[in-house]
Design a protein around this motif. Structure first.
Motif, PDB file in Angstrom:
ATOM      1  N   PRO A  27       0.826  -1.213   0.000  1.00  0.00           N
ATOM      2  CA  PRO A  27       0.000   0.000   0.000  1.00  0.00           C
ATOM      3  C   PRO A  27       0.862   1.266   0.000  1.00  0.00           C
ATOM      4  CG  PRO A  27      -0.866  -1.580   1.570  1.00  0.00           C
ATOM      5  CD  PRO A  27       0.461  -2.116   1.102  1.00  0.00           C
ATOM      6  N   LEU A  28       0.550   2.167  -0.919  1.00  0.00           N
ATOM      7  CA  LEU A  28       1.331   3.386  -1.100  1.00  0.00           C
ATOM      8  C   LEU A  28       0.632   4.604  -0.519  1.00  0.00           C
ATOM      9  CD1 LEU A  28       2.465   2.969  -4.833  1.00  0.00           C
ATOM     10  CD2 LEU A  28       3.708   2.308  -2.753  1.00  0.00           C
ATOM     11  N   SER A  29       1.435   5.602  -0.235  1.00  0.00           N
ATOM     12  CA  SER A  29       0.961   6.934   0.133  1.00  0.00           C
ATOM     13  C   SER A  29       1.643   7.903  -0.818  1.00  0.00           C
ATOM     14  CB  SER A  29       1.335   7.273   1.569  1.00  0.00           C
ATOM     15  OG  SER A  29       0.701   6.392   2.466  1.00  0.00           O
ATOM     16  N   ALA A  30       0.914   8.956  -1.224  1.00  0.00           N
ATOM     17  CA  ALA A  30       1.472   9.904  -2.186  1.00  0.00           C
ATOM     18  C   ALA A  30       1.083  11.327  -1.818  1.00  0.00           C
ATOM     19  CB  ALA A  30       0.984   9.581  -3.594  1.00  0.00           C
ATOM     20  N   VAL A  31       2.028  12.233  -2.000  1.00  0.00           N
ATOM     21  CA  VAL A  31       1.807  13.651  -1.762  1.00  0.00           C
ATOM     22  C   VAL A  31       2.293  14.429  -2.982  1.00  0.00           C
ATOM     23  CG1 VAL A  31       4.053  14.110  -0.645  1.00  0.00           C
ATOM     24  CG2 VAL A  31       2.062  15.512  -0.051  1.00  0.00           C
ATOM     25  N   VAL A  32       1.637  15.554  -3.257  1.00  0.00           N
ATOM     26  CA  VAL A  32       2.072  16.472  -4.308  1.00  0.00           C
ATOM     27  C   VAL A  32       2.321  17.822  -3.644  1.00  0.00           C
ATOM     28  CG1 VAL A  32       1.473  17.616  -6.480  1.00  0.00           C
ATOM     29  CG2 VAL A  32       0.708  15.263  -6.062  1.00  0.00           C
ATOM     30  N   LEU A  33       3.511  18.367  -3.898  1.00  0.00           N
ATOM     31  CA  LEU A  33       3.890  19.678  -3.378  1.00  0.00           C
ATOM     32  C   LEU A  33       4.014  20.673  -4.517  1.00  0.00           C
ATOM     33  CD1 LEU A  33       6.808  18.785  -0.909  1.00  0.00           C
ATOM     34  CD2 LEU A  33       4.341  18.721  -0.495  1.00  0.00           C
ATOM     35  N   ASP A  34       3.755  21.947  -4.225  1.00  0.00           N
ATOM     36  CA  ASP A  34       3.985  22.985  -5.221  1.00  0.00           C
ATOM     37  C   ASP A  34       5.461  23.369  -5.209  1.00  0.00           C
ATOM     38  OD1 ASP A  34       4.407  24.802  -3.078  1.00  0.00           O
ATOM     39  OD2 ASP A  34       2.418  25.711  -3.292  1.00  0.00           O
ATOM     40  N   ALA A  35       5.828  24.342  -6.033  1.00  0.00           N
ATOM     41  CA  ALA A  35       7.234  24.731  -6.171  1.00  0.00           C
ATOM     42  C   ALA A  35       7.802  25.390  -4.922  1.00  0.00           C
ATOM     43  CB  ALA A  35       7.404  25.661  -7.372  1.00  0.00           C
ATOM     44  N   GLY A  36       6.946  25.769  -3.979  1.00  0.00           N
ATOM     45  CA  GLY A  36       7.399  26.338  -2.718  1.00  0.00           C
ATOM     46  C   GLY A  36       7.470  25.320  -1.595  1.00  0.00           C
ATOM     47  N   GLY A  37       7.140  24.057  -1.901  1.00  0.00           N
ATOM     48  CA  GLY A  37       7.194  22.997  -0.907  1.00  0.00           C
ATOM     49  C   GLY A  37       5.926  22.837  -0.092  1.00  0.00           C
ATOM     50  N   HIS A  38       4.840  23.472  -0.528  1.00  0.00           N
ATOM     51  CA  HIS A  38       3.572  23.390   0.190  1.00  0.00           C
ATOM     52  C   HIS A  38       2.717  22.249  -0.357  1.00  0.00           C
ATOM     53  CE1 HIS A  38       4.936  27.603   0.403  1.00  0.00           C
ATOM     54  NE2 HIS A  38       4.688  27.401   1.679  1.00  0.00           N
ATOM     55  N   VAL A  39       2.012  21.567   0.532  1.00  0.00           N
ATOM     56  CA  VAL A  39       1.172  20.434   0.142  1.00  0.00           C
ATOM     57  C   VAL A  39      -0.032  20.907  -0.661  1.00  0.00           C
ATOM     58  CG1 VAL A  39      -0.273  18.537   0.980  1.00  0.00           C
ATOM     59  CG2 VAL A  39       1.873  19.072   2.152  1.00  0.00           C
ATOM     60  N   ILE A  40      -0.213  20.284  -1.826  1.00  0.00           N
ATOM     61  CA  ILE A  40      -1.420  20.494  -2.625  1.00  0.00           C
ATOM     62  C   ILE A  40      -2.424  19.396  -2.297  1.00  0.00           C
ATOM     63  CG2 ILE A  40      -2.400  20.617  -4.951  1.00  0.00           C
ATOM     64  CD1 ILE A  40       0.416  21.545  -5.899  1.00  0.00           C
ATOM     65  N   ALA A  41      -1.938  18.147  -2.247  1.00  0.00           N
ATOM     66  CA  ALA A  41      -2.833  17.016  -1.983  1.00  0.00           C
ATOM     67  C   ALA A  41      -2.029  15.839  -1.444  1.00  0.00           C
ATOM     68  CB  ALA A  41      -3.557  16.606  -3.261  1.00  0.00           C
ATOM     69  N   PHE A  42      -2.723  14.974  -0.673  1.00  0.00           N
ATOM     70  CA  PHE A  42      -2.127  13.766  -0.120  1.00  0.00           C
ATOM     71  C   PHE A  42      -3.198  12.701   0.000  1.00  0.00           C
ATOM     72  CE2 PHE A  42      -1.578  11.061   3.650  1.00  0.00           C
ATOM     73  CZ  PHE A  42      -0.397  10.418   3.327  1.00  0.00           C
ATOM     74  N   GLU A  43      -2.814  11.451  -0.266  1.00  0.00           N
ATOM     75  CA  GLU A  43      -3.698  10.315  -0.016  1.00  0.00           C
ATOM     76  C   GLU A  43      -2.866   9.133   0.445  1.00  0.00           C
ATOM     77  OE1 GLU A  43      -6.708   9.095  -2.786  1.00  0.00           O
ATOM     78  OE2 GLU A  43      -7.095  11.158  -3.386  1.00  0.00           O
ATOM     79  N   ARG A  44      -3.500   8.307   1.264  1.00  0.00           N
ATOM     80  CA  ARG A  44      -2.872   7.098   1.785  1.00  0.00           C
ATOM     81  C   ARG A  44      -3.772   5.934   1.410  1.00  0.00           C
ATOM     82  NH1 ARG A  44      -3.463   4.724   7.017  1.00  0.00           N
ATOM     83  NH2 ARG A  44      -4.757   6.471   7.632  1.00  0.00           N
ATOM     84  N   SER A  45      -3.223   4.916   0.757  1.00  0.00           N
ATOM     85  CA  SER A  45      -3.988   3.728   0.379  1.00  0.00           C
ATOM     86  C   SER A  45      -4.477   3.004   1.623  1.00  0.00           C
ATOM     87  CB  SER A  45      -3.115   2.738  -0.405  1.00  0.00           C
ATOM     88  OG  SER A  45      -2.722   3.278  -1.629  1.00  0.00           O
ATOM     89  N   ASP A  46      -5.578   2.287   1.489  1.00  0.00           N
ATOM     90  CA  ASP A  46      -6.033   1.422   2.568  1.00  0.00           C
ATOM     91  C   ASP A  46      -4.890   0.485   2.937  1.00  0.00           C
ATOM     92  OD1 ASP A  46      -8.531   2.586   2.404  1.00  0.00           O
ATOM     93  OD2 ASP A  46      -9.400   0.963   1.220  1.00  0.00           O
TER      94      ASP A  46
END
Length: 142
Positions: A27-46
């Protein structure tokens, strides 16, 4: 393109997690950051461990702050451990210099942000991140 929209970030995450399931990854977890290092979105698989956010974020954060993909950061850490230790000191221990942190670039090469994936081997994490970035029509640098 000025940055990564929430819609594109969601595509990247959905496709990265999908790639992991299709490939039989843990099971994976993924995050996307903008160019300033701020979180745009995150999800964690079951089934993914709850502490995975910090690892995913650290992989992506190092990419953005250093302008280097996870593989390049790991090579630098192996060659110059003192440098990466100093970098981690500067950034409050937030940098995780391993594959699975992938720079996100536009078609002209400008850095838009980064994706961090964690849960399987670091190399598999990078494969999943790249699949998500490609699905969003952007360019990944692992």
């Amino acid at each position: 393109m000025a940055g990564i929209s929430l819609s594109k970030a969601r595509v990247m995450i959905r496709k990265a997690l999908e790639k992991g399931r299709e490939a039989g990854m843990k099971p994976l977890s993924a995050v996307v950051l903008d160019a300033g290092g701020h979180v745009i979105a995150f999800e964690r698989s079951d089934g993914a461990a709850p502490g995975r956010f910090a690892i995913a974020q650290g992989k992506a954060y190092g990419c953005v702050m250093l302008g280097m993909a996870g593989k390049a950061q790991m090579a630098r850490a192996e060659a110059q451990a003192y440098f990466m230790a100093a970098v981690n000191g500067v950034y409050g221990g937030q940098v995780v210099p391993v594959p699975g942190g992938v720079l996100v670039r536009d078609k002209k090469g400008a850095i838009l942000g980064a994706v961090g994936v964690t849960g399987d081997t670091s190399d598999n994490d990078a494969i999943a991140a790249l699949a998500g970035i490609e699905a969003a029509g952007l360019v990944g640098e692992a």
